[in-house]
Design a protein around this motif. Sequence first.
Motif, PDB file in Angstrom:
ATOM      1  N   SER A 190      27.500  24.808  75.950  1.00  0.00           N
ATOM      2  CA  SER A 190      27.753  25.275  74.593  1.00  0.00           C
ATOM      3  C   SER A 190      29.241  25.530  74.393  1.00  0.00           C
ATOM      4  O   SER A 190      29.902  26.099  75.264  1.00  0.00           O
ATOM      5  CB  SER A 190      26.995  26.584  74.322  1.00  0.00           C
ATOM      6  OG  SER A 190      25.599  26.390  74.365  1.00  0.00           O
ATOM      7  N   LEU A 191      29.733  25.121  73.250  1.00  0.00           N
ATOM      8  CA  LEU A 191      31.074  25.457  72.803  1.00  0.00           C
ATOM      9  C   LEU A 191      30.921  26.410  71.629  1.00  0.00           C
ATOM     10  O   LEU A 191      30.313  26.061  70.619  1.00  0.00           O
ATOM     11  CB  LEU A 191      31.838  24.207  72.370  1.00  0.00           C
ATOM     12  CG  LEU A 191      33.156  24.445  71.612  1.00  0.00           C
ATOM     13  CD1 LEU A 191      34.157  25.207  72.474  1.00  0.00           C
ATOM     14  CD2 LEU A 191      33.746  23.110  71.148  1.00  0.00           C
ATOM     15  N   ILE A 192      31.439  27.626  71.789  1.00  0.00           N
ATOM     16  CA  ILE A 192      31.382  28.620  70.730  1.00  0.00           C
ATOM     17  C   ILE A 192      32.808  28.993  70.359  1.00  0.00           C
ATOM     18  O   ILE A 192      33.585  29.398  71.220  1.00  0.00           O
ATOM     19  CB  ILE A 192      30.606  29.876  71.162  1.00  0.00           C
ATOM     20  CG1 ILE A 192      29.255  29.506  71.783  1.00  0.00           C
ATOM     21  CG2 ILE A 192      30.399  30.814  69.987  1.00  0.00           C
ATOM     22  CD1 ILE A 192      29.242  29.574  73.273  1.00  0.00           C
ATOM     23  N   VAL A 193      33.148  28.841  69.109  1.00  0.00           N
ATOM     24  CA  VAL A 193      34.493  29.159  68.628  1.00  0.00           C
ATOM     25  C   VAL A 193      34.389  30.288  67.611  1.00  0.00           C
ATOM     26  O   VAL A 193      33.534  30.254  66.718  1.00  0.00           O
ATOM     27  CB  VAL A 193      35.168  27.928  68.004  1.00  0.00           C
ATOM     28  CG1 VAL A 193      36.487  28.308  67.346  1.00  0.00           C
ATOM     29  CG2 VAL A 193      35.397  26.855  69.066  1.00  0.00           C
ATOM     30  N   ILE A 194      35.250  31.288  67.748  1.00  0.00           N
ATOM     31  CA  ILE A 194      35.280  32.376  66.787  1.00  0.00           C
ATOM     32  C   ILE A 194      36.208  31.994  65.643  1.00  0.00           C
ATOM     33  O   ILE A 194      37.408  31.782  65.836  1.00  0.00           O
ATOM     34  CB  ILE A 194      35.752  33.688  67.440  1.00  0.00           C
ATOM     35  CG1 ILE A 194      34.778  34.095  68.551  1.00  0.00           C
ATOM     36  CG2 ILE A 194      35.845  34.800  66.394  1.00  0.00           C
ATOM     37  CD1 ILE A 194      35.187  35.356  69.293  1.00  0.00           C
ATOM     38  N   GLY A 195      35.638  31.866  64.464  1.00  0.00           N
ATOM     39  CA  GLY A 195      36.409  31.589  63.262  1.00  0.00           C
ATOM     40  C   GLY A 195      36.583  32.858  62.463  1.00  0.00           C
ATOM     41  O   GLY A 195      36.819  33.933  63.016  1.00  0.00           O
ATOM     42  N   SER A 196      36.439  32.765  61.151  1.00  0.00           N
ATOM     43  CA  SER A 196      36.573  33.947  60.300  1.00  0.00           C
ATOM     44  C   SER A 196      36.061  33.633  58.903  1.00  0.00           C
ATOM     45  O   SER A 196      36.194  32.502  58.423  1.00  0.00           O
ATOM     46  CB  SER A 196      38.036  34.391  60.206  1.00  0.00           C
ATOM     47  OG  SER A 196      38.198  35.432  59.254  1.00  0.00           O
ATOM     48  N   VAL A 197      35.516  34.649  58.242  1.00  0.00           N
ATOM     49  CA  VAL A 197      35.144  34.471  56.840  1.00  0.00           C
ATOM     50  C   VAL A 197      36.374  34.220  55.977  1.00  0.00           C
ATOM     51  O   VAL A 197      36.266  33.733  54.850  1.00  0.00           O
ATOM     52  CB  VAL A 197      34.361  35.698  56.315  1.00  0.00           C
ATOM     53  CG1 VAL A 197      33.056  35.872  57.061  1.00  0.00           C
ATOM     54  CG2 VAL A 197      35.203  36.967  56.384  1.00  0.00           C
ATOM     55  N   ALA A 218      34.894  20.227  73.983  1.00  0.00           N
ATOM     56  CA  ALA A 218      33.794  19.400  73.489  1.00  0.00           C
ATOM     57  C   ALA A 218      33.636  18.140  74.336  1.00  0.00           C
ATOM     58  O   ALA A 218      32.513  17.726  74.674  1.00  0.00           O
ATOM     59  CB  ALA A 218      34.034  19.027  72.030  1.00  0.00           C
ATOM     60  N   ALA A 219      34.753  17.514  74.691  1.00  0.00           N
ATOM     61  CA  ALA A 219      34.693  16.309  75.514  1.00  0.00           C
ATOM     62  C   ALA A 219      34.114  16.607  76.885  1.00  0.00           C
ATOM     63  O   ALA A 219      33.300  15.837  77.419  1.00  0.00           O
ATOM     64  CB  ALA A 219      36.095  15.704  75.651  1.00  0.00           C
ATOM     65  N   LEU A 220      34.512  17.734  77.478  1.00  0.00           N
ATOM     66  CA  LEU A 220      33.997  18.104  78.793  1.00  0.00           C
ATOM     67  C   LEU A 220      32.493  18.372  78.731  1.00  0.00           C
ATOM     68  O   LEU A 220      31.724  17.895  79.579  1.00  0.00           O
ATOM     69  CB  LEU A 220      34.745  19.345  79.299  1.00  0.00           C
ATOM     70  CG  LEU A 220      34.439  19.858  80.706  1.00  0.00           C
ATOM     71  CD1 LEU A 220      35.652  20.583  81.285  1.00  0.00           C
ATOM     72  CD2 LEU A 220      33.232  20.801  80.727  1.00  0.00           C
ATOM     73  N   ALA A 254      27.467  23.030  69.638  1.00  0.00           N
ATOM     74  CA  ALA A 254      28.762  23.517  69.168  1.00  0.00           C
ATOM     75  C   ALA A 254      28.515  24.433  67.986  1.00  0.00           C
ATOM     76  O   ALA A 254      27.843  24.049  67.036  1.00  0.00           O
ATOM     77  CB  ALA A 254      29.659  22.352  68.756  1.00  0.00           C
ATOM     78  N   VAL A 255      29.034  25.641  68.064  1.00  0.00           N
ATOM     79  CA  VAL A 255      28.772  26.646  67.037  1.00  0.00           C
ATOM     80  C   VAL A 255      30.072  27.353  66.666  1.00  0.00           C
ATOM     81  O   VAL A 255      30.856  27.730  67.546  1.00  0.00           O
ATOM     82  CB  VAL A 255      27.756  27.694  67.531  1.00  0.00           C
ATOM     83  CG1 VAL A 255      27.430  28.687  66.421  1.00  0.00           C
ATOM     84  CG2 VAL A 255      26.483  27.038  68.046  1.00  0.00           C
ATOM     85  N   LEU A 256      30.292  27.524  65.386  1.00  0.00           N
ATOM     86  CA  LEU A 256      31.391  28.345  64.893  1.00  0.00           C
ATOM     87  C   LEU A 256      30.802  29.674  64.442  1.00  0.00           C
ATOM     88  O   LEU A 256      29.910  29.703  63.590  1.00  0.00           O
ATOM     89  CB  LEU A 256      32.094  27.668  63.714  1.00  0.00           C
ATOM     90  CG  LEU A 256      33.237  28.475  63.106  1.00  0.00           C
ATOM     91  CD1 LEU A 256      34.463  28.433  64.008  1.00  0.00           C
ATOM     92  CD2 LEU A 256      33.587  27.956  61.714  1.00  0.00           C
ATOM     93  N   VAL A 257      31.292  30.761  65.007  1.00  0.00           N
ATOM     94  CA  VAL A 257      30.860  32.099  64.594  1.00  0.00           C
ATOM     95  C   VAL A 257      31.935  32.682  63.691  1.00  0.00           C
ATOM     96  O   VAL A 257      33.102  32.765  64.073  1.00  0.00           O
ATOM     97  CB  VAL A 257      30.620  33.009  65.814  1.00  0.00           C
ATOM     98  CG1 VAL A 257      30.244  34.415  65.346  1.00  0.00           C
ATOM     99  CG2 VAL A 257      29.525  32.425  66.710  1.00  0.00           C
ATOM    100  N   LYS A 258      31.540  33.067  62.479  1.00  0.00           N
ATOM    101  CA  LYS A 258      32.478  33.608  61.498  1.00  0.00           C
ATOM    102  C   LYS A 258      32.250  35.107  61.336  1.00  0.00           C
ATOM    103  O   LYS A 258      31.378  35.531  60.571  1.00  0.00           O
ATOM    104  CB  LYS A 258      32.290  32.924  60.140  1.00  0.00           C
ATOM    105  CG  LYS A 258      32.745  31.483  60.070  1.00  0.00           C
ATOM    106  CD  LYS A 258      32.648  30.991  58.635  1.00  0.00           C
ATOM    107  CE  LYS A 258      33.188  29.575  58.483  1.00  0.00           C
ATOM    108  NZ  LYS A 258      33.168  29.138  57.064  1.00  0.00           N
TER     109      LYS A 258
END
Length: 255
Positions: free
Chosen positions: A133-140, A123-125, A181-185
């Motif tokens: 874009s920063l995309i992080v894979i999360g989870s339900v 995110a800082a970079l 910045a997006v979290l994909v669940k």
Amino acid sequence: MTRRVLILGGTSGIAVATARLYAAEGAVIGLVGRDAARLAEVAADLTARGATAVPVFTLDLASEAEPAARLAEMRDAMGGLDDVLLAYGLMVPQAEDERDPATARRTLDVNFTSAALWALAAAALIEAQGRGSLIVIGSVAGDRGRRKNFVYGAAKAGIAALMEGIAHRFGRPGAPPGIRAVLVKPGPTRTAMTAGMDRTGGGWAEPEEVARIIRRAADTNRRWGGPIVYAPGRWRLIMLIIRHLPARIFNRLDI
């Protein structure tokens, strides 16, 4: 202009499926992971599918003490950076997490502490360069604590809060408009991580389905929308219902 994407955890099933979409666009795709042989296999596959270049970085992401410095090195080696996809994780049976404190610590360290430090560095970079874009894979699994996986779910809940905060920072007045910045669940997905589970039934998704949603998320400006994307989208409604079930009903469910 050639897209440059760095995938942290480049050998996971969802990561490979997403990388193939980028390869078809002729992107430069940086792959990061511990398994050098598997990384080489994935790199060869992506090159054959049209990637302009596939630099490989062999690294234990969960043990890295200097994520920011490493990210800068990888960005420079790739000639720039547009997207960062954080796709690595660890899931063990809940009983092992409950029985062995060392196993529980590893679950939490990999899925939250390590992932959070890499996400903060990315995110800082991205914010410093004013685009990306920063995309992080999360989870339900992080939406509500369930007896079948609440240690893993707790780590994913922490990442969700972190990503919401990063997205909130990115969306403030005066912030560069080209950062997201997006979290994909994802819901349950047929990957190596879930190989030991009963994967019959209509609730399961294929990695390719989740990958298409991730790829779209990288290009969608969510400044005026939510920072969380469910994959597939039906899980937004499913988890909305689960989150709001009264405890007396929820506790009876074997989920």
